[in-house]
Enzyme design. Structure first.
Site, PDB file in Angstrom:
ATOM      1  CB  VAL A  88      74.364  -9.993  84.488  1.00  0.00           C
ATOM      2  CG1 VAL A  88      72.929  -9.495  84.518  1.00  0.00           C
ATOM      3  CG2 VAL A  88      74.624 -10.953  85.626  1.00  0.00           C
ATOM      4  CB  CYS A  89      73.051 -10.180  78.887  1.00  0.00           C
ATOM      5  SG  CYS A  89      73.999  -9.505  77.555  1.00  0.00           S
TER       6      CYS A  89
END
Ligand SMILES: [Zn+2]
Ligand SMILES: [Zn+2]
Ligand SMILES: [Zn+2]
Lengths: 169, 493
Positions: A88-89
């Site tokens: 997850v960025c």
């Protein structure tokens, strides 16, 4: 900080068990390791992700809350801000020092007052509103920008369906 | 940073939960220990905030730029914490002895006092929050739309969020600290500390600075006297052995110890590092990185202790540092990564690893899924009618009470995932927000709705069911759960 981080995480876990929050649930991978969490995130309503049950892991550093945890979806998920390997960025999960893209505002960065709950809220709001400015999945970002109701929608729908199949098997 | 986990308040004392929450540090969630206030009126444990500031020079709650020099003691909070803990214990005891009556009395007494005092002094804002949030623990759910009308004229409301920005009269800063500091301008160490904690980043990038010339004199960590570097150990020995007598003599004037300088470790030789560790009664074993980390930890704790009226001795701090290091090492050895990925894995390989992981942990995940689904169903059954009334009450309530904490917690949660939320955060960061010592349940729940409100792509939907639901506990996590995270999100019309 070490002992503090584990106490703080224990406290959060107890609190989440006692007063669960809608939209996600969280637990430990191994009861002896407070730094490794597993979560299930529900796709928010009125979004393409609605109905999905997405599995993910949260890995906390020992100096949490000074540094953020890492989150990784292990359910397939097609989203501009989730790398193809599941990472997850989003900016609040970036390390305090780094600003990969050079334009993150201070309030969008990691802060030690973030908890599992506030992180999950950010993640859920990320699902509701992708940010294609700094994509972790370039293909998904392109599709989302150019034709959100076409291929993008189809791929997301497939992820949702799969996550449901796997949830109720 | 208290190290114990207190038992929960008994249900009949739930009204004290908000006071409890307010007296906690937003970083460690323990009761404030040696509380320090920022320029923006946010309070943290001295150690917590000092550690954080070595990562980033900003307030963790409102993002305002700041340095360690901006911190001031907030002893009133320390006293409140001590007294509250004692009272809490008493009340819990009383509760168990005679459950029905006794615990209620003090709580309501507190409550009655609140409105009159509000806005007069910093302490009263704490209590007003208590009061305001106390009412929130009745089955009313506040959302930011409810609060909206009160804010219509608020110029800061650029993003349409409900922010009750309360300008609090700033109390004159306790001059004690600054004056004592400025009385000792000679100390090279001190000068260095000022310039470097002011730009820690620069320090890390090895910026050349005249402050970093070899230090000729150093400050004795025990008595704060300036001592030639090569005499410091000798001095320390005498200083420590003459101990208490001196201490009490000194304390009548200034008990204040002075913070140690932040060192630019890159510039120190291992030999120099070891010398400094010895000064601090620390072990000199280990790699350079370990030595640095050990010294850093010591400086953090030592400097935090400087803020205390009864600072721990150097030896005590050294022991603490080494105990922490031991725990850290044990943890490091124990932790194994859940999944190991290498750089160039194909999507297929990754999917295979994910799939294996899902299988291995399928029972865990089934449990989690059952939990989250159960919650969804419970939500759907929540009464709808009640909500209208609640909304009205909320609106009134939020108009009449100062929503300090709401404004406070706004910015950190105003995470811009897609670019909608940026304004509010900046606004919140840029102005005098409040004197709230910490955030609380109210603030979180409202900011969740803030996040979800504007981002929602759905249309107006008044049949939203989640917002009116009430969770019995007033805990912050609990209330946050009330936000319409998964329900149809409330929209502004
Ligand atoms: Zn703290
Ligand atoms: Zn602040
Ligand atoms: Zn004073």
């Amino acid at each position: 900080m070490t002992e503090q981080s584990s106490l703080l995480l224990r406290k959060q876990l107890a609190e989440l068990n006692k007063n669960p929050v809608e939209g996600f649930s969280a637990g430990l991978v191994d009861d002896d390791d407070i730094y490794q969490w597993e979560v299930v995130v529900m796709g928010p309503q009125d979004t393409l992700f609605e109905g999905g049950f997405f599995k993910a892991t949260l890995t906390f550093p020992h100096d949490y809350p000074l540094r953020p945890p890492k989150m990784k979806f292990i359910s397939e998920i097609w989203h501009p801000n989730v790398a193809k390997n599941g990472d997850v960025c989003i900016s609040i999960l970036h390390e305090p020092g780094e600003d990969k893209y050079g334009y993150e505002k201070p309030e969008e960065r990691w802060l030690p007052i973030h908890t599992v709950e506030t992180i999950m809220i950010s993640v859920i709001s990320m699902l509701a509103d992708p940010n294609s400015d700094s994509p972790a999945n370039v293909d998904a970002a392109k599709e989302w920008r150019e034709d959100p109701t076409g291929d993008f929608k189809k791929k997301v729908a497939r992820c949702v369906r799969r996550s449901q199949e796997m949830a109720f098997d | 940073m208290a190290r114990h986990v207190e038992p929960d308040l008994p249900p009949s004392l739930a009204c004290l939960k908000n006071v409890d929450t307010l007296l906690r540090c937003p970083i460690c969630f323990d009761f404030l220990s040696i509380s320090m206030m920022t320029k923006c009126s946010h309070n943290f444990c001295s150690l917590c905030i000092r550690k954080f500031l070595s990562y980033k020079l900003q307030c963790p709650v409102c993002n305002m730029q700041m340095t360690e020099q901006d911190l001031r003691n907030n002893r009133l909070l320390d006293d409140l914490v001590a007294n509250f803990q004692a009272a809490r214990q008493e009340l819990s005891k009383a509760h168990f002895e005679s459950p029905p009556i006794s615990p209620k009395t003090p709580a309501s007494a507190v409550k009655c006092k609140t409105p009159r005092e509000r806005g007069q002094k910093p302490s009263s804002s704490i209590m007003s929050q208590f009061f305001q949030k106390k009412s929130r623990t009745t089955p009313n759910k506040e959302t930011h739309e409810d609060a909206q009308p009160c804010n219509a004229s608020d110029p800061y409301l650029s993003s349409g969020k409900a922010q009750h920005l309360v300008i609090v009269k700033e109390e004159p800063i306790d001059v004690e600290d600054t004056s004592t500091l400025s009385l000792k301008p000679v100390k090279e160490e001190h000068t260095a500390s000022q310039s470097f904690s002011g730009s820690f980043q620069a320090a890390h990038s090895l910026s050349p600075s005249k402050d970093m010339k070899p230090v000729i004199k150093v400050e004795c960590p025990v008595c704060s006297v300036s001592v030639a570097q090569h005499f410091i150990n000798k001095h320390l020995d005498t200083c420590l052995s003459s101990g208490e007598k001196k201490e009490s003599l000194r304390s009548s004037f200034s008990k204040k110890r002075h913070p140690m300088a932040k060192l630019v470790y890159n510039l120190l030789s291992v030999q120099e590092l070891k010398r400094r560790l010895k000064e601090c009664h620390l072990s000199v074993q280990g790699s350079r990185d370990q030595l640095i980390r050990r010294h850093q930890d010591f400086v953090h704790i030592y400097n935090a202790q400087c803020d205390s009226l009864n600072p721990k001795s150097v030896e005590e701090i050294a022991k603490e540092v080494e105990a922490n290091e031991k725990i850290r090492n044990q943890l490091q050895g124990k932790t194994k990564p859940v999944m190991v990925f290498s750089k160039n894995q194909s999507e297929k390989e990754i999917e295979e690893m994910h799939s294996n992981y899902r299988k291995q942990h399928s029972s865990d995940f089934s449990r989690l899924i059952a939990q989250v689904r159960g919650r969804l169903q419970a939500t759907k059954q929540a009464p709808v009618k009640q909500e209208v009334k609640e909304q009205k009450e909320d609106a009134r309530e939020s108009c009449s009470s100062d929503q300090f904490s709401e404004a406070n917690f706004q910015s950190p949660l105003a995470i811009r995932v897609e670019g909608v939320e940026a304004d509010a955060g900046q606004v919140a960061g840029g102005i005098e927000l409040s004197s709230s010592p910490t955030f609380s349940d109210v603030s979180i729940s409202s900011s969740i709705s803030d996040i979800f409100g504007p981002e929602s792509s759905s249309n107006v939907d008044d049949s939203e069911r989640t917002a009116g639901q009430k969770r019995p506990s007033g805990s912050r996590d609990g209330d946050a759960a009330l936000s319409p995270v998964m329900g149809k999100r409330r929209r502004k019309t």
